[in-house]
Design a protein around this motif. Structure first.
Motif, PDB file in Angstrom:
ATOM      1  N   PHE A 187       0.825  -0.741   0.292  1.00 15.39           N
ATOM      2  CA  PHE A 187      -0.258   0.043   0.712  1.00 15.39           C
ATOM      3  C   PHE A 187       0.860   1.843  -0.170  1.00 15.39           C
ATOM      4  CE2 PHE A 187      -1.655   4.027   2.391  1.00 15.39           C
ATOM      5  CZ  PHE A 187      -2.958   3.742   1.708  1.00 15.39           C
ATOM      6  N   ILE A 188       1.362   0.918   0.771  1.00 11.46           N
ATOM      7  CA  ILE A 188       2.584   2.164   1.188  1.00 11.46           C
ATOM      8  C   ILE A 188       3.605   2.783  -0.297  1.00 11.46           C
ATOM      9  CG2 ILE A 188       4.593   3.404   1.850  1.00 11.46           C
ATOM     10  CD1 ILE A 188       2.474   3.903   4.075  1.00 11.46           C
ATOM     11  N   ARG A 189       4.147   1.278  -1.349  1.00 11.36           N
ATOM     12  CA  ARG A 189       4.503   1.413  -2.508  1.00 11.36           C
ATOM     13  C   ARG A 189       3.214   2.883  -2.728  1.00 11.36           C
ATOM     14  NH1 ARG A 189       8.373  -3.519  -3.399  1.00 11.36           N
ATOM     15  NH2 ARG A 189      10.418  -2.123  -1.860  1.00 11.36           N
ATOM     16  N   GLY A 190       2.335   2.050  -3.160  1.00  9.27           N
ATOM     17  CA  GLY A 190       1.364   2.836  -4.158  1.00  9.27           C
ATOM     18  C   GLY A 190       1.313   4.028  -4.119  1.00  9.27           C
ATOM     19  N   VAL A 191       1.094   4.430  -2.661  1.00  4.74           N
ATOM     20  CA  VAL A 191       0.768   5.885  -2.355  1.00  4.74           C
ATOM     21  C   VAL A 191       2.408   6.944  -2.845  1.00  4.74           C
ATOM     22  CG1 VAL A 191       1.329   7.670  -0.016  1.00  4.74           C
ATOM     23  CG2 VAL A 191      -0.279   5.499  -0.218  1.00  4.74           C
ATOM     24  N   LEU A 192       3.479   5.706  -2.495  1.00  6.93           N
ATOM     25  CA  LEU A 192       4.178   6.507  -3.411  1.00  6.93           C
ATOM     26  C   LEU A 192       4.491   7.031  -4.604  1.00  6.93           C
ATOM     27  CD1 LEU A 192       7.069   5.097   0.049  1.00  6.93           C
ATOM     28  CD2 LEU A 192       6.126   7.650  -0.015  1.00  6.93           C
ATOM     29  N   CYS A 193       4.591   5.858  -5.276  1.00  6.70           N
ATOM     30  CA  CYS A 193       4.059   5.525  -6.732  1.00  6.70           C
ATOM     31  C   CYS A 193       3.457   7.414  -6.876  1.00  6.70           C
ATOM     32  CB  CYS A 193       2.779   4.225  -7.280  1.00  6.70           C
ATOM     33  SG  CYS A 193       3.207   4.487  -8.981  1.00  6.70           S
ATOM     34  N   ASN A 194       2.666   6.668  -6.671  1.00  3.73           N
ATOM     35  CA  ASN A 194       0.984   8.263  -7.466  1.00  3.73           C
ATOM     36  C   ASN A 194       1.492   9.250  -7.131  1.00  3.73           C
ATOM     37  OD1 ASN A 194      -0.232   8.702  -9.688  1.00  3.73           O
ATOM     38  ND2 ASN A 194      -2.106   8.714  -8.014  1.00  3.73           N
ATOM     39  N   TRP A 195       1.778   9.429  -5.755  1.00  2.00           N
ATOM     40  CA  TRP A 195       2.662  10.841  -5.622  1.00  2.00           C
ATOM     41  C   TRP A 195       3.719  11.389  -6.555  1.00  2.00           C
ATOM     42  CZ3 TRP A 195       5.488  11.725  -0.064  1.00  2.00           C
ATOM     43  CH2 TRP A 195       5.882  13.864   0.295  1.00  2.00           C
ATOM     44  N   MET A 196       4.575  10.674  -6.818  1.00  2.00           N
ATOM     45  CA  MET A 196       5.563  10.558  -8.124  1.00  2.00           C
ATOM     46  C   MET A 196       5.007  11.131  -8.770  1.00  2.00           C
ATOM     47  SD  MET A 196       8.751  11.546  -6.531  1.00  2.00           S
ATOM     48  CE  MET A 196       7.587  12.194  -5.245  1.00  2.00           C
ATOM     49  N   VAL A 197       4.024  10.224  -9.842  1.00  2.00           N
ATOM     50  CA  VAL A 197       3.255  10.135 -11.070  1.00  2.00           C
ATOM     51  C   VAL A 197       2.342  11.479 -10.984  1.00  2.00           C
ATOM     52  CG1 VAL A 197       1.878   8.848 -13.077  1.00  2.00           C
ATOM     53  CG2 VAL A 197       3.461   7.926 -10.988  1.00  2.00           C
ATOM     54  N   SER A 198       1.530  11.394  -9.972  1.00  2.00           N
ATOM     55  CA  SER A 198       1.364  12.677 -10.486  1.00  2.00           C
ATOM     56  C   SER A 198       1.787  13.836 -10.284  1.00  2.00           C
ATOM     57  CB  SER A 198      -0.286  12.532  -8.887  1.00  2.00           C
ATOM     58  OG  SER A 198      -0.640  11.714  -8.986  1.00  2.00           O
ATOM     59  N   THR A 199       2.747  13.857  -9.221  1.00  2.00           N
ATOM     60  CA  THR A 199       3.519  15.057  -9.558  1.00  2.00           C
ATOM     61  C   THR A 199       4.212  15.219 -10.829  1.00  2.00           C
ATOM     62  OG1 THR A 199       4.312  15.428  -7.217  1.00  2.00           O
ATOM     63  CG2 THR A 199       5.917  16.400  -9.043  1.00  2.00           C
ATOM     64  N   GLY A 200       4.942  14.420 -11.880  1.00  2.00           N
ATOM     65  CA  GLY A 200       4.706  14.268 -13.356  1.00  2.00           C
ATOM     66  C   GLY A 200       3.675  15.047 -14.247  1.00  2.00           C
TER      67      GLY A 200
END
Length: 291
Positions: free
Chosen positions: A165-178
């Motif tokens: 779950f945390i890896r999913g959170v961190l992923c879209n933190w970065m992707v949505s920042t993109g």
């Protein structure tokens, strides 16, 4: 100027979310299908590079080419609409309802999955000469990824689920920042630079992206990975989707909206006048000279 200020940027984010809510079903699915397919090709490209060079960093450096292409072509990923579409609801845009937000998410999920699955099948055919021989080295690696990132989490039980779950959170933190960073510029080069950096971070760090996983795990199942469809959904896709939603909406969408669209009240300024300030400076000068 090619730079878009944060206040203007948030307005563009809300407008983008609103336009996606009212997009036709046909266009929503087509754009999502193509986004899933292009991102899947980029993931296959990155895995191939990693296998052939033995350098994961090289694969991560080049993976963002797929994200940049799909964004510039106006296609939609689930991770992006998780961040943008709810802003139109929060901003109370006319006609935007919870049901319409969920409709958009559902259509984009289906389109992304269909596109990624198409490429997964194509890559499985390539890796096995149409299933006539054992998978090649790239195919074997795809099978290992699917197994390690499902059964690997399940082996740790609740701790594994939290990690996923945390890896999913961190992923879209970065992707949505993109996604948002691309809106900060009106030039193609500026958009690409803005997108490239956070996408590189997410891919190299091994964070969990729901759409990339729509390619990796079906590929793994076709190429001999020792896990089941139930393992894939329970121990990856569903927790990853939830983590992506939380990460993108919380750390990107809502934070940008809160501080640039609905800014807090400014602090009161000092009430001293210019004459009092000048008098204070004159009093302080002798002390400085004497020192």
């Amino acid at each position: 100027m090619s730079y878009v200020s944060p206040s203007e940027l948030v307005t563009k984010m809300i407008d983008a979310g609103e336009s996606k809510v009212f997009m036709s079903t046909r266009d929503t699915v087509i754009r999502a299908y193509m986004a899933g397919a292009i991102l899947a090709l980029a993931a296959a490209f990155a895995v191939t590079i990693t296998v052939e060079t033995g350098q994961p960093l090289v694969g991560a450096l080049l993976f963002p080419v797929g994200f940049c292409l799909l964004y510039l072509l106006g296609f939609d990923l689930l991770t992006g609409v998780f961040t943008l579409v709810p802003l139109a609801l929060i901003d109370k845009r006319p006609g935007v309802r919870v049901r319409s937000v969920l409709r958009n998410w559902g259509l984009v999920f289906v389109g992304n999955f269909a596109g990624a699955l198409t490429v997964a099948l194509m890559m499985a055919v390539i890796a096995t000469f149409a299933f006539s021989v054992d998978p090649n080295e790239v195919g074997q690696r795809l099978g290992e990824i699917g197994e390690g990132r499902t059964v690997g989490y399940a082996d740790h039980g609740a701790a594994g689920m939290l990690t996923l779950f945390i890896r999913g959170v961190l992923c879209n933190w970065m992707v949505s920042t993109g996604v948002v960073a691309a809106m900060m510029s009106t030039s193609v080069s500026g958009k690409v630079i803005g997108m490239w950096m956070p996408i590189l971070v997410f891919f190299y760090m091994g964070f969990e992206h729901s759409v990339v996983n729509m390619f990796l795990f079906p590929s793994g199942l076709m190429l001999g990975g020792d896990f089941s469809i139930a393992d894939y959904f329970l121990w990856n896709e569903i927790p990853t989707v939830i983590g992506n939603l939380v990460g993108g909406l919380t750390f990107v969408g809502l934070t940008m909206y809160a501080t640039h669209a609905r800014t807090g009240a400014t602090r009161p300024r000092p009430t001293t006048g210019k004459a009092e300030d000048a008098e204070q400076e004159e009093l302080e000068v002798p002390e400085k000279v004497g020192a």
